[in-house]
Design a protein around this motif. Sequence first.
Motif, PDB file in Angstrom:
ATOM      1  N   GLU A 219       7.027  -2.107   9.614  1.00 21.53           N
ATOM      2  CA  GLU A 219       6.360  -0.791   9.579  1.00 21.53           C
ATOM      3  C   GLU A 219       6.754  -0.018   8.318  1.00 21.53           C
ATOM      4  O   GLU A 219       5.921   0.639   7.685  1.00 21.53           O
ATOM      5  CB  GLU A 219       6.727   0.000  10.834  1.00 21.53           C
ATOM      6  CG  GLU A 219       6.029   1.350  10.920  1.00 21.53           C
ATOM      7  CD  GLU A 219       6.424   2.134  12.165  1.00 21.53           C
ATOM      8  OE1 GLU A 219       7.160   1.599  13.018  1.00 21.53           O
ATOM      9  OE2 GLU A 219       5.991   3.301  12.267  1.00 21.53           O
ATOM     10  N   MET A 220       8.028  -0.105   7.955  1.00 20.28           N
ATOM     11  CA  MET A 220       8.472   0.604   6.741  1.00 20.28           C
ATOM     12  C   MET A 220       7.779   0.054   5.499  1.00 20.28           C
ATOM     13  O   MET A 220       7.264   0.819   4.678  1.00 20.28           O
ATOM     14  CB  MET A 220       9.991   0.484   6.603  1.00 20.28           C
ATOM     15  CG  MET A 220      10.755   1.265   7.652  1.00 20.28           C
ATOM     16  SD  MET A 220      12.525   1.246   7.270  1.00 20.28           S
ATOM     17  CE  MET A 220      13.197   1.522   8.901  1.00 20.28           C
ATOM     18  N   LEU A 221       7.773  -1.266   5.346  1.00 17.37           N
ATOM     19  CA  LEU A 221       7.130  -1.843   4.152  1.00 17.37           C
ATOM     20  C   LEU A 221       5.639  -1.500   4.135  1.00 17.37           C
ATOM     21  O   LEU A 221       5.073  -1.217   3.073  1.00 17.37           O
ATOM     22  CB  LEU A 221       7.311  -3.369   4.140  1.00 17.37           C
ATOM     23  CG  LEU A 221       8.738  -3.867   3.944  1.00 17.37           C
ATOM     24  CD1 LEU A 221       8.796  -5.385   4.132  1.00 17.37           C
ATOM     25  CD2 LEU A 221       9.276  -3.490   2.559  1.00 17.37           C
ATOM     26  N   ARG A 222       5.017  -1.511   5.323  1.00 18.69           N
ATOM     27  CA  ARG A 222       3.586  -1.217   5.413  1.00 18.69           C
ATOM     28  C   ARG A 222       3.274   0.214   4.999  1.00 18.69           C
ATOM     29  O   ARG A 222       2.175   0.523   4.553  1.00 18.69           O
ATOM     30  CB  ARG A 222       3.116  -1.475   6.867  1.00 18.69           C
ATOM     31  CG  ARG A 222       1.659  -1.134   7.155  1.00 18.69           C
ATOM     32  CD  ARG A 222       0.732  -2.050   6.383  1.00 18.69           C
ATOM     33  NE  ARG A 222      -0.662  -1.678   6.499  1.00 18.69           N
ATOM     34  CZ  ARG A 222      -1.258  -0.735   5.761  1.00 18.69           C
ATOM     35  NH1 ARG A 222      -0.568  -0.061   4.853  1.00 18.69           N
ATOM     36  NH2 ARG A 222      -2.540  -0.484   5.904  1.00 18.69           N
ATOM     37  N   THR A 223       4.249   1.107   5.186  1.00 19.22           N
ATOM     38  CA  THR A 223       4.025   2.526   4.873  1.00 19.22           C
ATOM     39  C   THR A 223       4.882   2.988   3.688  1.00 19.22           C
ATOM     40  O   THR A 223       5.242   4.163   3.595  1.00 19.22           O
ATOM     41  CB  THR A 223       4.276   3.411   6.117  1.00 19.22           C
ATOM     42  OG1 THR A 223       5.580   3.124   6.642  1.00 19.22           O
ATOM     43  CG2 THR A 223       3.241   3.137   7.197  1.00 19.22           C
ATOM     44  N   GLY A 224       5.178   2.058   2.788  1.00 20.59           N
ATOM     45  CA  GLY A 224       5.715   2.459   1.483  1.00 20.59           C
ATOM     46  C   GLY A 224       7.201   2.720   1.401  1.00 20.59           C
ATOM     47  O   GLY A 224       7.667   3.310   0.424  1.00 20.59           O
ATOM     48  N   THR A 225       7.962   2.270   2.408  1.00 18.27           N
ATOM     49  CA  THR A 225       9.423   2.443   2.346  1.00 18.27           C
ATOM     50  C   THR A 225      10.068   1.148   1.876  1.00 18.27           C
ATOM     51  O   THR A 225       9.782   0.075   2.407  1.00 18.27           O
ATOM     52  CB  THR A 225       9.968   2.867   3.723  1.00 18.27           C
ATOM     53  OG1 THR A 225       9.533   4.199   3.980  1.00 18.27           O
ATOM     54  CG2 THR A 225      11.487   2.834   3.769  1.00 18.27           C
TER      55      THR A 225
END
Length: 442
Positions: A116-122
């Motif tokens: 979820e983090m990678l998907r939302t730019g983290t």
Amino acid sequence: MQYCDILLHAAHIVTQDEQGRILDNASLAIADGLVVGIGPRADMDALWQAARVMDMGNSLVLPGLINAHTHAAMTLLRGLADDMPLMDWLGKSIFPVEKQLTADLTRLGSLLGYAEMLRTGTTACVDMYLFAEASLEAAHTAGLRCLGGEAVFDFPGAACAGPEQALEKTLALAEKYRSHPRLRVAVNPHSVYTCSPQTLGACRDLAHSQNLPLHIHLAETPQETALCLSAHAMRPTALCHSLGLLDLPCTLAHVVDVSAEELDLLARTKAVVAHNPSSNMKLASGTAPVPAMLERGLPVGLGTDGPASNNRLNIFVEMDRCALLHKLAEKNPTVLPAEQTLHMATTGGAAAMHDMRLGRLAAGRPADCVALNLDAPGLQPLYSPVSHIVYAATGMETRMTMVGGEVLYEDGRFSRFDYPALCAEARAARDFVLRAAGRKPA
Ligand SMILES: [Zn+2]
């Protein structure tokens, strides 16, 4: 002509560098995981010969966002119990399930969270949880940067019989990951209400002797303050100060119930605050005095906290909520302008990671960056890239996420793991969590 691994072109690059440059029709040159050049596309095309050209078209590229405080594995508990006060929520819903967790479930929940983090730019996070060896393995699999470590409690739990074992695990993990390029270990006492002064002192000694940062929940609610006053005749910040915890590089999650004098004290230490606006609002913990922290030069990063008290792991959402929360709290729309809020999610996050190389796109810095699709509904037309990042983007416009020059997510696909298989495992874990919570699987 110079050689690089990647030449990345984009319509706009928000650098967050010392000059705060925002470049139009610009390029990043990347070699050996680092940014080696940045500038106008025409100049960069003439200067650099690249093994791979990534033309991101009508995209807005910015430094990877940093989640300054989370418990990623709690994705498995997301939506299990909502709308309760912190102590009830922990005692009745969270701790009973966590007593039955396993390393495998922690690995699964963490990898879901990191997806979820990678998907939302983290691209980096400060994580604290049980079975930290499994969380760190999941971070290694996902490829994002993580400052993690075993949560230390006085009472026995699923992962550790007590604080001594948690600290032994912390030391073993620190040795295992000492030279890892993306993972680092912190000493993680959970809080002053779950760790005695003796345990906190042992955490301080381990952090000091091993040169590790310390990460703790601090002054989250007035109830925590009342418990601390009755047990130790000191407020949480004073207790940590008296024990020498604040003399170490430390990340303090929440810092809601603090006085002006306590903020003055924190600003003189090596402390970094991890502000979690969604979690503080959802649990009605209170409003952290973030403008007063920033006025004092106290570094502040932005965290999601765990996905069971947010319920997202999305720093774009936190930026928006952070700016709006403090404008309303101060009844002043000029408080926390977009630029300052974006700094919290980038350079403030770097401070919370205790890695000041991160959070900026500039020569010599790690090539951790994110591309937003500016053709997405909601981002057209464009006047101010930073305004769109903070107030308009949802995170789902992220079309590419890169850490250390490696593309980890691009246009719906994660490069290092099988996301559909991960979802199937998550569905299977649901029955276990429901049974552990004393409910019948549907
Ligand atoms: Zn937390």
